[in-house]
Design a protein around this motif. Structure first.
Motif, PDB file in Angstrom:
ATOM      1  N   THR A 311       0.888  -1.254   0.021  1.00 20.99           N
ATOM      2  CA  THR A 311       0.040   0.159   0.077  1.00 20.99           C
ATOM      3  C   THR A 311       0.783   1.363  -0.063  1.00 20.99           C
ATOM      4  N   LEU A 312       0.728   2.260  -0.793  1.00 22.79           N
ATOM      5  CA  LEU A 312       1.228   3.420  -0.662  1.00 22.79           C
ATOM      6  C   LEU A 312       0.318   4.580  -0.181  1.00 22.79           C
ATOM      7  N   TYR A 313       0.920   5.547   0.623  1.00 19.17           N
ATOM      8  CA  TYR A 313       0.304   6.438   1.322  1.00 19.17           C
ATOM      9  C   TYR A 313       0.379   7.562   0.379  1.00 19.17           C
ATOM     10  N   MET A 314      -0.937   8.202  -0.090  1.00 12.52           N
ATOM     11  CA  MET A 314      -0.819   9.253  -1.002  1.00 12.52           C
ATOM     12  C   MET A 314      -0.097  10.741  -0.403  1.00 12.52           C
ATOM     13  N   ASP A 315      -0.515  10.867   0.974  1.00 11.66           N
ATOM     14  CA  ASP A 315      -0.200  12.230   1.601  1.00 11.66           C
ATOM     15  C   ASP A 315       1.644  12.193   1.358  1.00 11.66           C
ATOM     16  N   THR A 316       2.245  11.154   1.813  1.00 12.64           N
ATOM     17  CA  THR A 316       3.703  11.059   1.537  1.00 12.64           C
ATOM     18  C   THR A 316       4.035  11.002   0.438  1.00 12.64           C
ATOM     19  N   VAL A 317       3.529  10.322  -0.468  1.00 10.45           N
ATOM     20  CA  VAL A 317       3.984  10.349  -1.935  1.00 10.45           C
ATOM     21  C   VAL A 317       3.839  11.686  -2.636  1.00 10.45           C
ATOM     22  N   LEU A 318       2.870  12.256  -2.019  1.00 15.44           N
ATOM     23  CA  LEU A 318       2.822  13.815  -2.722  1.00 15.44           C
ATOM     24  C   LEU A 318       4.102  14.844  -1.949  1.00 15.44           C
ATOM     25  N   ARG A 319       4.373  14.640  -0.788  1.00 10.62           N
ATOM     26  CA  ARG A 319       5.401  15.316  -0.469  1.00 10.62           C
ATOM     27  C   ARG A 319       6.606  15.093  -1.034  1.00 10.62           C
ATOM     28  N   SER A 320       6.951  13.976  -1.864  1.00 12.61           N
ATOM     29  CA  SER A 320       8.123  13.513  -2.256  1.00 12.61           C
ATOM     30  C   SER A 320       8.026  13.997  -3.693  1.00 12.61           C
ATOM     31  N   LEU A 321       7.072  14.664  -4.182  1.00 14.32           N
ATOM     32  CA  LEU A 321       7.108  15.061  -5.597  1.00 14.32           C
ATOM     33  C   LEU A 321       7.014  16.551  -5.816  1.00 14.32           C
ATOM     34  N   PRO A 322       7.590  17.318  -6.780  1.00 14.83           N
ATOM     35  CA  PRO A 322       7.524  18.643  -6.888  1.00 14.83           C
ATOM     36  C   PRO A 322       6.088  19.182  -6.999  1.00 14.83           C
ATOM     37  N   LYS A 323       6.044  20.555  -6.424  1.00 18.74           N
ATOM     38  CA  LYS A 323       4.821  20.946  -6.829  1.00 18.74           C
ATOM     39  C   LYS A 323       4.222  20.957  -8.240  1.00 18.74           C
ATOM     40  N   PRO A 324       2.888  20.949  -8.328  1.00 18.88           N
ATOM     41  CA  PRO A 324       2.323  20.862  -9.677  1.00 18.88           C
ATOM     42  C   PRO A 324       2.527  22.093 -10.422  1.00 18.88           C
ATOM     43  N   ASP A 325       2.722  21.800 -11.634  1.00 21.24           N
ATOM     44  CA  ASP A 325       2.908  23.144 -12.664  1.00 21.24           C
ATOM     45  C   ASP A 325       1.323  24.081 -12.583  1.00 21.24           C
TER      46      ASP A 325
END
Length: 391
Positions: A311-325
């Motif tokens: 299972t992947l946790y989207m809150d942490t996954v999103l923190r690992s990505l650049p801000k959206p354009d």
């Protein structure tokens, strides 16, 4: 009387996700699901609520204390609001899809709600995305789910992945072999989870050295395996260790760039795991991106089948990505031909259509946070200081 401020107040751990973050999260979820689908995993969509006895059986027992319960006014039976989606997928596999060919590859994405947050994850509602490989006991199945998690995260742009491999049954097998009872084993496991060598020595006495050696073995996977192979372990633990070594080899062969570590004593969060398990981290990101591992699942006839997943946790996954354009928003006046609008949308523009004719287009575009405006079929920046993109 409730004020607007009162209406905006939400319970602790819950929040509204606003533009553009909501669209960004939804897009990442779909890209992860698409990555799973590329490796043969088919999506299922379980309900938010289930009967309590079904939701909290098998793997669901591990999240029983995190599950909200309520009475169903129709059936007058207790319902549970899912705190984790894995138990639901297991139920689907063992009932609705019990006759489907094995191994069965399923994936999912959705929101979960938990009774309380943790220090690392204070959010009580968050998104989960994951995959389960049902009815597969092979070593290649263990390697497949680890590689699938890594590939999917890399596909959405996560960098600096590190995967921590674990053997949750190892401590229990060693404690049993050394003659510890269930209560002593539980106390040892708790101390080992805290990496508390002093308490381990106190609890185990003259039998503490094997457990302390397991603590020392944690680290880069290749070095940790060498350390573990030098220990005297019970036969059941040796079997799992040999399996882990082969799985590491399979992962290395296909993804040598992924950092692999090993923690042979970690048990927290792996209460129902029966074999090789793992946690996914990313460089410079607080908290885990996901976790998974091997477990047994009951099917409709009362027997069980071996499974593995994550299972992947989207809150942490999103923190690992650049801000959206920032989306390119274009204000289009009343009367803009539909064919022109569709052509602009195909080019990536978000079209905001005017609702009144005669208003100043540039002023209205700025008011609605559009970066550009369509004037006489020409795309012009709202800010006159910007260069025109299209003449």
């Amino acid at each position: 009387m409730n004020t607007l401020g009162d209406k905006a107040l939400l319970p602790a751990g819950l929040q509204d996700i606003l533009p553009p973050a909501a669209a960004h999260e939804a897009g990442i979820v779909e890209r992860l699901i698409a990555a799973f689908a590329g490796w043969g995993y088919e999506r299922v969509k379980p309900p938010l609520l289930e009967f309590e006895e079904a939701l909290l059986s098998g793997p669901g027992q591990a999240v029983a204390q995190q599950t909200f319960r309520l009475m169903d006014p129709v059936s007058h039976r207790m319902l549970g609001l899912r705190a984790d989606m894995t138990p639901q997928v297991v139920r689907i596999a063992g009932t609705r899809l019990r006759n489907a060919p094995r191994p069965l590859r399923l994936c999912y994405g959705g929101q979960v709600l938990q009774v309380k947050g943790s220090q690392l994850r204070p959010e009580r509602q968050f998104g989960q995305v994951g995959a389960e490989l049902i009815g597969a006991s092979q070593e290649r199945a263990d390697a497949e789910v680890v590689l699938l998690a890594a590939r999917a995260l890399e596909a959405v742009g996560v960098q600096g992945l590190s995967i921590d491999l674990n053997l949750p049954p190892l401590v229990g097998a060693l404690a049993k072999d050394l003659g510890f009872d269930a209560l002593q084993s539980a106390a040892l496991r708790e101390a080992l989870d805290r990496k508390d060598a002093a308490t381990v020595s106190q609890l185990a006495g003259d039998r503490a050295e094997p457990f302390l050696a397991l603590l020392r073995a944690a680290g880069p996977a290749d070095e940790a395996l060498v350390e573990l192979e030098s220990l005297r372990l019970p036969s059941a633990a040796d079997v799992e260790l040999d399996r882990l070594k082969r799985v590491v080899g399979l992962i290395r062969a296909e993804a040598p760039e992924v950092s692999l570590t090993l923690d042979p004593v970690e048990h927290r969060g792996f209460e129902y795991q029966t074999g090789i398990s793992f946690v996914v981290f990313a460089r410079n990101v607080r908290g885990e991106l996901g976790r998974g591992g091997r477990y047994d699942a009951e099917i409709a006839d009362g027997s069980s089948e071996s499974c593995t997943g994550f299972t992947l946790y989207m809150d942490t996954v999103l923190r690992s990505l650049p801000k959206p354009d920032v989306a390119r928003r274009l204000f289009a006046p009343v009367g803009t031909p539909v064919a022109r609008v569709k052509a602009l949308q195909a080019e990536g523009w978000r079209i905001v259509g005017a609702l009144e004719d005669g208003a100043d287009a540039r002023t209205e575009a700025k008011h609605l946070h559009c970066s550009h405006v369509l004037i006489d079929d020409s795309i012009e920046p709202v800010d006159a200081s910007l260069e025109t993109e299209e003449e």
